[in-house]
Design an enzyme around this catalytic site. Sequence first.
Site, PDB file in Angstrom:
ATOM      1  N   LYS A   9       0.842  -1.194   0.000  1.00  0.00           N
ATOM      2  CA  LYS A   9       0.000   0.000   0.000  1.00  0.00           C
ATOM      3  C   LYS A   9       0.876   1.242   0.000  1.00  0.00           C
ATOM      4  CE  LYS A   9      -3.681   2.269   2.630  1.00  0.00           C
ATOM      5  NZ  LYS A   9      -4.533   2.173   3.820  1.00  0.00           N
ATOM      6  N   SER A  25      -1.260   1.887 -17.852  1.00  0.00           N
ATOM      7  CA  SER A  25      -0.493   1.587 -16.645  1.00  0.00           C
ATOM      8  C   SER A  25      -0.416   2.755 -15.680  1.00  0.00           C
ATOM      9  CB  SER A  25       0.930   1.132 -16.979  1.00  0.00           C
ATOM     10  OG  SER A  25       1.667   2.232 -17.471  1.00  0.00           O
ATOM     11  N   TYR A  58      -1.689  -1.826 -14.085  1.00  0.00           N
ATOM     12  CA  TYR A  58      -0.439  -2.504 -13.741  1.00  0.00           C
ATOM     13  C   TYR A  58       0.667  -1.471 -13.602  1.00  0.00           C
ATOM     14  CZ  TYR A  58       0.556  -1.890 -18.693  1.00  0.00           C
ATOM     15  OH  TYR A  58       0.755  -1.346 -19.931  1.00  0.00           O
TER      16      TYR A  58
END
Length: 114
Positions: A9, A25, A58
Site C-alpha cells: 500500500k 499503466s 499494472y
Amino acid sequence: MNIEILKSKIHRAVITEANLNYIGSIAIDEDLMEAANLIENEKVSIFNISNGERLDTYVIKGDRGTGVISLNGAAARKAQTGDLVIIVSFASMDFEDARNFKPAIIFPDQNNKL
C-alpha cells in the site's frame, strides 16, 4: 483455504502526471515501488481520494528519486495532476499464513518522497 490479503500500500500519493496518450499503466517512482514491495507489471488498484474514482491497472517503473506517480492511457481520465491516491496490491495466500503476514505500507510526503 486461500484468501486475498493486502500485500502492498502506498497511502496518499500525489498524481504528478496523467498521460492519456501512453499505452496504459501507472508509473511509480522506483524508490516507492521498492519500499512498498511492488514489482513491474504487478496488478494494482488505485483509489482516488480526491474524486472517488477506483480502477485497476499494472505498474511500470518510474524514474528513481523523481516522485513520479503517472496514470497513463485510459486511466488518465480518472485523475488529475495533484489528486491524492491510494495504491494497493493484494496477494492470495493460505489462511493460516495470512494471519502472520505483514503488508508493506508506506506514507510518502507531499512530494512522493519517503
